[in-house]
Design a protein around this motif. Structure first.
Motif, PDB file in Angstrom:
ATOM      1  N   ARG A   1       7.553   7.456 -11.040  1.00 22.29           N
ATOM      2  CA  ARG A   1       6.856   7.598 -12.300  1.00 22.29           C
ATOM      3  C   ARG A   1       8.038   7.178 -13.510  1.00 22.29           C
ATOM      4  NH1 ARG A   1       8.297  14.225 -12.670  1.00 22.29           N
ATOM      5  NH2 ARG A   1      10.574  13.928 -12.065  1.00 22.29           N
TER       6      ARG A   1
ATOM      7  N   TYR B   1       3.767   1.413  -1.729  1.00 25.64           N
ATOM      8  CA  TYR B   1       4.379   1.185  -2.930  1.00 25.64           C
ATOM      9  C   TYR B   1       3.683   2.304  -3.855  1.00 25.64           C
ATOM     10  CZ  TYR B   1       7.190  -1.141  -6.803  1.00 25.64           C
ATOM     11  OH  TYR B   1       7.924  -1.330  -7.890  1.00 25.64           O
ATOM     12  N   GLN B   2       4.181   3.394  -3.876  1.00 24.78           N
ATOM     13  CA  GLN B   2       3.751   4.604  -4.837  1.00 24.78           C
ATOM     14  C   GLN B   2       4.852   5.622  -4.809  1.00 24.78           C
ATOM     15  OE1 GLN B   2       0.121   5.788  -3.269  1.00 24.78           O
ATOM     16  NE2 GLN B   2       0.820   5.853  -1.000  1.00 24.78           N
TER      17      GLN B   2
ATOM     18  N   GLN C   1       0.856  -1.166  -0.030  1.00 23.34           N
ATOM     19  CA  GLN C   1      -0.007   0.083  -0.025  1.00 23.34           C
ATOM     20  C   GLN C   1       0.994   1.012  -0.026  1.00 23.34           C
ATOM     21  OE1 GLN C   1      -0.086  -2.612   2.338  1.00 23.34           O
ATOM     22  NE2 GLN C   1      -0.549  -1.615   4.291  1.00 23.34           N
TER      23      GLN C   1
ATOM     24  N   LYS D   1       9.215  12.525  -3.279  1.00 26.44           N
ATOM     25  CA  LYS D   1       8.967  11.146  -2.548  1.00 26.44           C
ATOM     26  C   LYS D   1      10.328  10.634  -1.861  1.00 26.44           C
ATOM     27  CE  LYS D   1       7.291   7.162  -1.744  1.00 26.44           C
ATOM     28  NZ  LYS D   1       6.070   6.761  -0.744  1.00 26.44           N
TER      29      LYS D   1
END
Length: 124
Positions: free
Chosen positions: A90, A86-87, A84, A106
């Motif tokens: 790009r 893991y964002q 959850q 980030k």
């Protein structure tokens, strides 16, 4: 896997490398070596030119187990993060190849999650 990207760009295990792996950027190799993963932490900060230090290990985030590899003279580490979380990455074009890189905002956030408190390191 590496094979899904048009051949095997990485040297065989125990090998010293081949011309394909030597011509790929360490960021491309990092994205292909252990999937899914994206380049983050100090490596992403260096890529985005947010830190002046030279980074000698390419560090990535993964949802798999924490692992380390060496390909040629480059060390690669992968830090496990909950799915959850893991964002914040790009796709970026690096030498005509798409890599997954943490977004600049980030990258600094992840570093403290994987470091021991200063007091704990001092006692080792």
């Amino acid at each position: 896997s590496a094979a899904s990207f048009g051949g095997n760009p990485l040297p065989p295990k125990g090998g010293r490398g081949n011309k394909a792996s030597q011509s790929l950027s360490p960021y491309v190799i990092a994205n292909r070596l252990y999937e899914p993963s994206y380049i983050s932490l100090d490596s992403a900060l260096s890529f985005h030119r947010l830190i002046p230090e030279t980074v000698y290990t390419v560090t990535s985030i993964t949802v798999k187990s924490t692992r380390s590899f060496r390909v040629g003279n480059v060390a690669y580490t992968y830090q496990k993060l909950k799915r959850q979380a893991y964002q914040g990455y790009r796709p970026i074009l690096e030498n005509q190849t798409t890599i997954l890189m943490a977004e600049p905002q980030k990258s600094p956030c992840g570093s403290p999650l994987f470091r021991e408190p200063r007091e704990a390191r001092a006692s080792l």
